[in-house]
Design an enzyme around this catalytic site. Structure first.
Site, short mmCIF file in Angstrom:
data_model
loop_
_atom_site.label_atom_id
_atom_site.label_comp_id
_atom_site.label_asym_id
_atom_site.label_seq_id
_atom_site.Cartn_x
_atom_site.Cartn_y
_atom_site.Cartn_z
N ASN A 18 0.85 -1.19 0.00
CA ASN A 18 0.00 0.00 0.00
C ASN A 18 0.88 1.24 0.00
OD1 ASN A 18 -1.94 1.97 0.38
ND2 ASN A 18 -2.32 1.45 2.53
N LYS A 20 0.01 4.28 -0.11
CA LYS A 20 -0.65 5.40 0.57
C LYS A 20 -0.50 6.68 -0.28
CE LYS A 20 -0.18 3.18 5.02
NZ LYS A 20 0.01 3.35 6.49
N HIS A 110 -9.43 0.65 5.46
CA HIS A 110 -8.09 0.81 6.04
C HIS A 110 -8.21 1.64 7.31
CE1 HIS A 110 -3.93 2.15 6.57
NE2 HIS A 110 -3.58 1.10 5.83
N GLU A 112 -6.76 4.08 8.42
CA GLU A 112 -6.73 5.53 8.22
C GLU A 112 -8.07 6.04 7.68
OE1 GLU A 112 -2.00 5.05 7.38
OE2 GLU A 112 -3.36 5.45 5.70
N GLU A 182 -5.12 -5.35 10.87
CA GLU A 182 -4.19 -4.25 11.13
C GLU A 182 -4.29 -3.84 12.60
OE1 GLU A 182 -4.12 -1.30 7.44
OE2 GLU A 182 -6.04 -1.31 8.47
N GLY A 188 3.18 1.98 11.11
CA GLY A 188 4.08 3.11 10.96
C GLY A 188 4.79 3.50 12.24
N SER A 228 3.85 -2.48 10.16
CA SER A 228 5.32 -2.43 10.25
C SER A 228 5.99 -3.71 9.79
CB SER A 228 5.75 -2.07 11.68
OG SER A 228 5.31 -0.78 12.04
#
Length: 271
Positions: A18, A20, A110, A112, A182, A188, A228
């Site tokens: 991904n 992003k 996702h 986010e 996730e 991250g 990560s």
């Protein structure tokens, strides 16, 4: 998305990158070319492991042209889609548009999108349905934040998301679904859930799909871990029985690092 052998389903690992909101269309083409060259130089067996990338929308036409023109063994998808097929929805992207660009997959839910854009499970269920209307395979993302993990309610929280987002889908569609777990606290941050944590959640998701549908359907669903992921930890995570791939963020922007993840099987003997 599965291969049948002697009547048993073998889930083909999916390594998905991904990008992003990174990589303009020129940078994206360069990155994909480097990835393809790296995998070709290493004689990667694409029949063993499927490779997918999720570029920004503005890169998709360039990616499509490169994949088709160079006959690359890489598939790609959108990072999001609208629950609507067309209309006065400025800035939204229809599943029809993604389909016409040759996308195979699309990310839905996702972390986010859930946190920054406050997308509800009702909206995400509608997006899953929209993906199927346009012959796209949804990669449904579920997972918990740090507070929920610390409270010890992460499994039920994640399964609640799953139940809401697949509500009303028939078994035939669910069998093609990809679910990405996730742990939000690991995205991250450099933190990573251990292989046993990834297995715990993926096993729970598969068990829940068995309850909602049946064992055969649940066995066909590919379950990914995202958070990560790097070349150094991918093999250990992918060793687990119910983990069928990974959804990679930052490491997918480095062709060499991402190729190392794709070729995780080479590290299984020594890791």
């Amino acid at each position: 998305m599965t291969q049948s052998k002697n009547g048993e389903f073998v889930r083909r690992p999916l390594i998905a990158g991904n990008w992003k909101m990174n990589m303009d269309h020129v940078q994206g083409i360069t990155l994909l070319q480097k990835l393809a060259w790296t995998l070709d130089d290493a004689n990667h067996d694409h029949n063993r492991v499927e490779v997918a990338v999720f570029p920004p929308f503005t890169d998709l036409r360039g990616v499509q042209t490169l994949v088709a023109g160079d006959d690359l063994d890489v598939v790609y998808g959108g990072q999001d889609l609208s629950q609507h097929d067309s209309g006065a929805y400025t800035g939204d992207i229809s599943g029809q548009f993604l389909n016409k660009l040759g996308c195979r997959y699309v990310l839905v839910g996702h972390s986010e999108r859930r946190s920054v854009h406050q997308e509800s499970d009702e909206t995400l269920r509608a997006k899953v349905e929209a993906a199927y209307r346009h012959d796209l395979v949804p990669v449904l993302c579920v997972g918990e934040g740090l507070e929920i993990r610390q409270a010890g309610t992460h499994v039920e929280h994640t399964l609640e998301q799953l139940r809401a987002d697949v509500d009303g889908l028939d078994a035939e569609k669910v069998a093609t679904l990809v679910v990405a777990y996730e742990p939000v606290w690991a995205i991250g941050t450099g933190e990573v859930a251990g292989p046993e944590d990834a297995q715990e959640m993926c096993a729970a998701i598969r068990a829940e799909l068995t309850k909602l549908y049946d064992a055969d359907t649940a066995e066909k669903v590919r379950l990914l871990y995202g958070g990560s992921v790097k070349g150094q930890n991918a093999a250990a995570i992918l060793r687990e029985r119910d983990v069928d791939g990974v959804l990679v963020g930052g490491a997918s922007l480095d062709a060499g690092e991402f190729a190392s993840i794709v070729r995780f099987e080479n590290h299984l003997v020594t890791d």
